[in-house]
Design a protein around this motif. Sequence first.
Motif, PDB file in Angstrom:
ATOM      1  N   LEU A 198      -2.389   8.455  -5.745  1.00 27.63           N
ATOM      2  CA  LEU A 198      -1.439   7.743  -4.972  1.00 27.63           C
ATOM      3  C   LEU A 198      -0.124   8.920  -5.115  1.00 27.63           C
ATOM      4  O   LEU A 198       0.770   9.019  -4.149  1.00 27.63           O
ATOM      5  CB  LEU A 198      -0.927   6.356  -5.362  1.00 27.63           C
ATOM      6  N   SER A 208       2.521  10.828  -2.686  1.00 28.53           N
ATOM      7  CA  SER A 208       3.678  10.261  -2.706  1.00 28.53           C
ATOM      8  C   SER A 208       4.669  11.311  -1.495  1.00 28.53           C
ATOM      9  O   SER A 208       4.369  12.331  -1.449  1.00 28.53           O
ATOM     10  CB  SER A 208       4.272  10.063  -3.853  1.00 28.53           C
ATOM     11  N   ASN A 209       5.956  10.706  -1.181  1.00 31.70           N
ATOM     12  CA  ASN A 209       6.964  11.325  -0.619  1.00 31.70           C
ATOM     13  C   ASN A 209       7.785  11.992  -1.598  1.00 31.70           C
ATOM     14  O   ASN A 209       8.627  12.506  -0.984  1.00 31.70           O
ATOM     15  CB  ASN A 209       7.739  10.331   0.479  1.00 31.70           C
ATOM     16  N   TYR A 233      -2.054   1.347   8.107  1.00 32.57           N
ATOM     17  CA  TYR A 233      -0.907   1.746   7.350  1.00 32.57           C
ATOM     18  C   TYR A 233       0.324   0.905   8.447  1.00 32.57           C
ATOM     19  O   TYR A 233       1.179   0.369   7.992  1.00 32.57           O
ATOM     20  CB  TYR A 233      -0.338   3.163   7.310  1.00 32.57           C
ATOM     21  N   ASP A 267       2.608  -1.867   7.550  1.00 32.33           N
ATOM     22  CA  ASP A 267       4.157  -1.755   8.038  1.00 32.33           C
ATOM     23  C   ASP A 267       4.735  -2.954   8.820  1.00 32.33           C
ATOM     24  O   ASP A 267       5.680  -3.464   8.544  1.00 32.33           O
ATOM     25  CB  ASP A 267       4.509  -0.411   8.460  1.00 32.33           C
ATOM     26  N   ASN A 296       5.663  -4.550   1.762  1.00 35.74           N
ATOM     27  CA  ASN A 296       5.847  -3.384   0.995  1.00 35.74           C
ATOM     28  C   ASN A 296       4.812  -2.387   0.461  1.00 35.74           C
ATOM     29  O   ASN A 296       3.639  -2.497   0.781  1.00 35.74           O
ATOM     30  CB  ASN A 296       7.066  -3.663   0.037  1.00 35.74           C
ATOM     31  N   TYR A 297       5.554  -1.271  -0.117  1.00 31.86           N
ATOM     32  CA  TYR A 297       4.414  -0.018  -0.471  1.00 31.86           C
ATOM     33  C   TYR A 297       3.401  -0.811  -1.494  1.00 31.86           C
ATOM     34  O   TYR A 297       1.880  -0.511  -1.110  1.00 31.86           O
ATOM     35  CB  TYR A 297       5.243   1.029  -0.883  1.00 31.86           C
ATOM     36  N   SER A 298       3.807  -1.323  -2.305  1.00 39.46           N
ATOM     37  CA  SER A 298       2.702  -1.706  -3.211  1.00 39.46           C
ATOM     38  C   SER A 298       1.805  -2.632  -2.644  1.00 39.46           C
ATOM     39  O   SER A 298       0.487  -2.857  -3.091  1.00 39.46           O
ATOM     40  CB  SER A 298       3.567  -2.184  -4.855  1.00 39.46           C
ATOM     41  N   THR A 311       0.925  -2.975   0.407  1.00 40.93           N
ATOM     42  CA  THR A 311       0.302  -2.446   1.368  1.00 40.93           C
ATOM     43  C   THR A 311      -1.000  -1.651   0.745  1.00 40.93           C
ATOM     44  O   THR A 311      -1.911  -1.892   1.309  1.00 40.93           O
ATOM     45  CB  THR A 311       1.111  -1.276   2.205  1.00 40.93           C
ATOM     46  N   MET A 312      -0.585  -1.107  -0.283  1.00 45.46           N
ATOM     47  CA  MET A 312      -1.675  -0.398  -1.106  1.00 45.46           C
ATOM     48  C   MET A 312      -2.759  -1.113  -1.724  1.00 45.46           C
ATOM     49  O   MET A 312      -3.924  -1.187  -1.457  1.00 45.46           O
ATOM     50  CB  MET A 312      -1.051   0.494  -2.311  1.00 45.46           C
ATOM     51  N   ILE A 335      14.869   1.241   2.996  1.00 49.85           N
ATOM     52  CA  ILE A 335      13.935   0.718   3.140  1.00 49.85           C
ATOM     53  C   ILE A 335      13.724  -1.110   3.234  1.00 49.85           C
ATOM     54  O   ILE A 335      12.929  -1.463   3.744  1.00 49.85           O
ATOM     55  CB  ILE A 335      12.711   0.923   1.824  1.00 49.85           C
ATOM     56  N   GLU A 351      12.438  -3.124   5.963  1.00 51.02           N
ATOM     57  CA  GLU A 351      11.220  -4.354   5.817  1.00 51.02           C
ATOM     58  C   GLU A 351      11.857  -5.603   6.200  1.00 51.02           C
ATOM     59  O   GLU A 351      10.802  -6.576   6.790  1.00 51.02           O
ATOM     60  CB  GLU A 351      10.847  -4.675   4.284  1.00 51.02           C
TER      61      GLU A 351
END
Lengths: 363, 256
Positions: free
Chosen positions: A181, A185-186, A261, A265, A270-272, A274-275, B85, B89
């Motif tokens: 991950l 990452s960005n 994704y 979205d 949120n990211y966590s 989603t993962m 962000i 969201e």
Amino acid sequence: MAESTTVKRERLKPPITNVGVLGWLHTNLFNSWYNSLLTIVTLIVMAFLLPPAFQWAFVDSLWNSSAEACRDIDGACWSVIPNNIRFIILGFFPSGQEWRPILAMVLLLTLVVYSKERSRWKSSLLWLWAINLIIMGTLMYGGIFGMPVVETSQWSGLPLTFILSFFGMIVAYPLGILLALGRQSNMPAIKTLCVVYIELIRGVPLISLLFMSSVMFPLFLPEGVTIDKVLRALIAIILFTAAYIAEVVRGGLQAMPRGQYEAADSLGLNYSNTMRLIILPQALKIVIPPSVGILLSVFKDTSLVVIIALYDVLKTTMVTLSNPKWAGYSRESYIFLALLYFGFCYAMSSYSRKLEKELHTGH
Amino acid sequence: MKDLQMNNKTQKSNQPIIEIHDMHKWYGDFHVLSNINLQVQPQEKIVICGPSGSGKSTLIRCINRLEEHQRGQIIVNGIELSNDIKNIEKVRAEVGMVFQHFNLFPHLSIIDNLTLGPIWVRKTPKKEAEEMAMMYLEKVQIAEQAKKFPGQLSGGQQQRVAIARSLCMNPQVMLFDEPTSALDPEMIKEVLDVMIDLAGEGMTMLVVTHEMGFAKSVADRVMFMDDGEIVEQNSPDVFFDNPQHERTKLFLSQIL
């Protein structure tokens, strides 16, 4: 419906050369002149090699005798195995306490077999594994319930191999996921860190890591502080394996369609989440077969701990052979060892193939 | 569907729910969207059409920030989209999106696909989320499939599930990105019917589609895009019977 509308046509039998034993022989062994030639050459070579090998292994051999009796025969002395099996498998574990490592191994293998069913893959299974590993550790180390303490320096043989490979794999997996991950990452700092780590570790052999953990690492510790040798080897294996797992997991992440994704979205996840809920469950499923492949190579690679003087099952076999009484029977011992490794590895890889098939047909 | 309308928190009625001012977007050097100005009122239904590559999908994907814009402003429900962000969201939770390829989560059952957003984004209790999910599945006439997985459903059914999944978030706006383009012809109608129902209930909708019949019967406004610009927008009657612009005429002559 289709049956009622179509006129029944005559069903012909396939030509005789395509089915049955003859068909199989034809398609697999004699389908062209060079394949026929190869088949014949192979048969001749086998005719020369197999009978003497068979004679050595099964006819002139002794299976359960004393070392002295073995001196008088030409064949294999398999007796070396039953006579030394206790040491080969359990090594220096104190006598009288054998039930502890054996029970630990039985528990582990039972859980492995139990975990094979996909329907049992729930979060409770993770807890079961955690508890099982703790019980295994307790059984091996002792110190409570009246079990005398057995220092890790006395852990050896097959239990040590199992501990190094399974504990190594289980700890390395989450680490590998985080690295994968991180690599996607960005955030440039995290990404660079993960890329450097993965490439660095993948660029050195496991042996060098083991050496570093046993020779170099203690130099950096303050006077008087020592870290257990088994633990140090385990850490080296974990760090090494994590880098490989990271690359495997990354492959799975890249196989995920963008739409997944985007759908996550667009729900505002949120990211966590989603993962955790969308991407990883699918990506990890894809990479189960290559992950089993890693487990397999970790299992075999643990034999490298020989060079830092840990007594895994390979080393205990070598020790047996250094006994003058059994010194001449390395062929038999190593064949036994090869079969032992092969048995476990073959079980793992055929399971992985079965799983792969199931996952392809599943959703 | 009274509760739906109540959920459409129609604030001050003249306040546009989506405002786009002088918005531009580039892919590298390529100027995909140019000078986009658009205001969408609550309950308005807008159909966006245009040749492929004209930027219509990109435009609606900018509205929930699946694509980033480089210049201008996009304000959704009073929140301006920026790199923040948390704001993104928030906007996404209020804006539902239906994709050309459905994008259901294949590892989750239909009901789990629907409850995921409410449970993890809205923090709705599981039981309540499931009841709501069943209600929406009922609405798209697919309740009997709740325990199945997406792979077991036909394309039309999957797309209806996708619509229900978005509805479960009680969105104030629904974006449709060519929702029927990936469907076999016999399944297009079942999806359009659901969308027509939804429009009848007062949902604010932006629909990218080539279904001109749908545009004629449902849209308040039809928008034609070409080469990254909004070329023309008008009520469906005027748009189809009396297009103003040459490019629009050419496009309509090709597809009608």
